[in-house]
Structures are given as structure tokens and as C-alpha cells.
Design a protein around this motif. Sequence first.
Motif, short mmCIF file in Angstrom:
data_model
loop_
_atom_site.label_atom_id
_atom_site.label_comp_id
_atom_site.label_asym_id
_atom_site.label_seq_id
_atom_site.Cartn_x
_atom_site.Cartn_y
_atom_site.Cartn_z
N LEU A 14 48.78 44.73 58.58
CA LEU A 14 47.30 45.31 57.63
C LEU A 14 48.09 45.18 57.21
CD1 LEU A 14 44.31 45.83 57.80
CD2 LEU A 14 45.10 47.89 58.37
N CYS A 15 49.37 45.90 56.20
CA CYS A 15 50.03 46.52 55.12
C CYS A 15 50.11 45.33 54.24
CB CYS A 15 51.10 47.95 55.48
SG CYS A 15 51.66 47.72 53.99
N ILE A 16 50.84 44.02 54.92
CA ILE A 16 51.18 42.81 54.29
C ILE A 16 49.57 42.07 53.62
CG2 ILE A 16 51.98 40.82 54.69
CD1 ILE A 16 53.94 41.94 56.38
N TRP A 17 48.71 42.73 54.55
CA TRP A 17 47.68 41.23 54.14
C TRP A 17 47.42 42.44 52.97
CZ3 TRP A 17 42.24 42.27 54.33
CH2 TRP A 17 41.45 41.51 53.99
N TYR A 18 46.69 43.42 53.03
CA TYR A 18 46.16 44.21 51.39
C TYR A 18 47.13 44.24 50.73
CZ TYR A 18 42.48 46.62 53.97
OH TYR A 18 41.30 47.61 54.15
N PHE A 19 48.26 44.40 50.27
CA PHE A 19 49.53 43.82 50.09
C PHE A 19 49.23 42.50 48.68
CE2 PHE A 19 53.72 41.87 47.63
CZ PHE A 19 53.57 42.76 46.79
N LYS A 20 48.91 41.41 49.83
CA LYS A 20 48.77 39.75 49.05
C LYS A 20 47.22 40.23 48.46
CE LYS A 20 51.24 37.66 52.45
NZ LYS A 20 51.85 36.24 54.01
N VAL A 21 46.58 40.46 49.43
CA VAL A 21 45.19 40.54 48.39
C VAL A 21 45.13 41.22 46.88
CG1 VAL A 21 42.77 41.30 48.39
CG2 VAL A 21 43.89 40.92 50.87
N GLY A 22 45.97 42.52 47.23
CA GLY A 22 46.37 42.63 45.90
C GLY A 22 47.18 41.65 44.41
N CYS A 23 47.78 40.43 44.84
CA CYS A 23 47.97 39.70 44.47
C CYS A 23 46.96 38.99 43.77
CB CYS A 23 49.32 38.97 45.25
SG CYS A 23 50.51 39.98 45.40
N PHE A 25 45.39 39.20 41.72
CA PHE A 25 44.50 40.39 40.25
C PHE A 25 43.45 41.45 41.29
CE2 PHE A 25 45.83 36.65 39.28
CZ PHE A 25 47.22 36.96 38.12
N LEU A 26 43.56 42.52 42.29
CA LEU A 26 42.67 43.35 42.31
C LEU A 26 43.87 44.29 42.65
CD1 LEU A 26 40.84 41.21 45.43
CD2 LEU A 26 39.94 41.79 42.54
N PRO A 27 44.20 44.88 41.62
CA PRO A 27 45.24 46.23 41.51
C PRO A 27 44.49 47.29 42.82
CG PRO A 27 44.18 46.14 38.83
CD PRO A 27 43.89 43.92 40.07
N PHE A 28 43.40 47.14 42.71
CA PHE A 28 42.31 48.47 43.36
C PHE A 28 42.67 48.51 44.81
CE2 PHE A 28 38.76 50.46 45.96
CZ PHE A 28 39.05 51.60 45.36
N VAL A 29 43.91 46.77 45.40
CA VAL A 29 43.43 47.10 46.74
C VAL A 29 45.33 47.46 46.89
CG1 VAL A 29 44.01 45.35 48.98
CG2 VAL A 29 42.18 44.86 47.29
N TRP A 30 45.99 47.19 45.64
CA TRP A 30 47.47 47.71 45.15
C TRP A 30 47.07 49.40 46.00
CZ3 TRP A 30 49.47 44.24 41.43
CH2 TRP A 30 50.55 43.32 41.64
N ALA A 31 46.60 50.06 45.00
CA ALA A 31 46.79 51.42 45.41
C ALA A 31 45.61 52.16 46.49
CB ALA A 31 44.90 51.74 44.05
N VAL A 32 44.60 51.56 46.72
CA VAL A 32 44.53 52.02 48.51
C VAL A 32 45.48 51.46 49.48
CG1 VAL A 32 42.99 51.10 49.93
CG2 VAL A 32 41.81 51.21 48.20
N ASN A 33 46.47 50.54 49.50
CA ASN A 33 47.09 50.53 50.30
C ASN A 33 48.32 52.05 50.19
OD1 ASN A 33 48.63 48.99 52.23
ND2 ASN A 33 49.70 47.91 50.23
#
Length: 101
Positions: A14-23, A25-33
Motif C-alpha cells: 500500500l505504501c509503495i502504491w501511494y508513492f507511485k500514484v504520487g509520482c 504529479f499528485l503531491p497531495f498523495v505523497w503527503a498523505v502517504n
Amino acid sequence: MDLNRLPNDKKLQLCIWYFKVGCLFLPFVWAVNAVWFFKEAFVKPPYDEQKQIKKYVIMSGTGAFVWTAILGIWVAIFQLQRVSWGATGDALSFIVPLGRA
């Protein structure tokens, strides 16, 4: 979602998936992760997947911070220089204010 109910390998996925989604251009997902997995990475007792989770939490937090800084700098530059950019500044504006301050 309660992370305590997930097995450690699913947490890592799940952590890796959120990181890839953040890649994407969704930096909010990185912040949530970074916020969501912070305890898993730095507070919980050590387990096998924790080292990788820690790596992705650090990269997500750094990415979110860098994007926030870049966006803040762009907003400041745009707000201060829009008038001097003339027609280009107007074309970049969604709402063109009347007059000059």
C-alpha cells in the motif's frame, strides 16, 4: 482504513502504491502517504518490511515538501510579477483584476 489490521507485507504494498500514484504529479498523495505511514516507519518496533516503508515515507515526505515549496515560489512570483508580464500575465490569469495596485 486501520493499518493495524493489515499484515506487514500489505502495508508495504500500500505504501509503495501511494508513492507511485504520487509520482503522477499528485503531491497531495505523497503527503498523505508520509503522514499515514509515519508511525509504521519510525515508531513501531522493527519488522522486516519496515526499512522499505521508511524509505518510501521519507521519499514521499521529501517529494511533497519540494512540490509545496515550488508551488509557493511560483505563486509568489506570479502574484508579484503578473502586471509586468503584460498580456502573458493576463493570459495565465483565470480572473483578470481591473486596474493596478
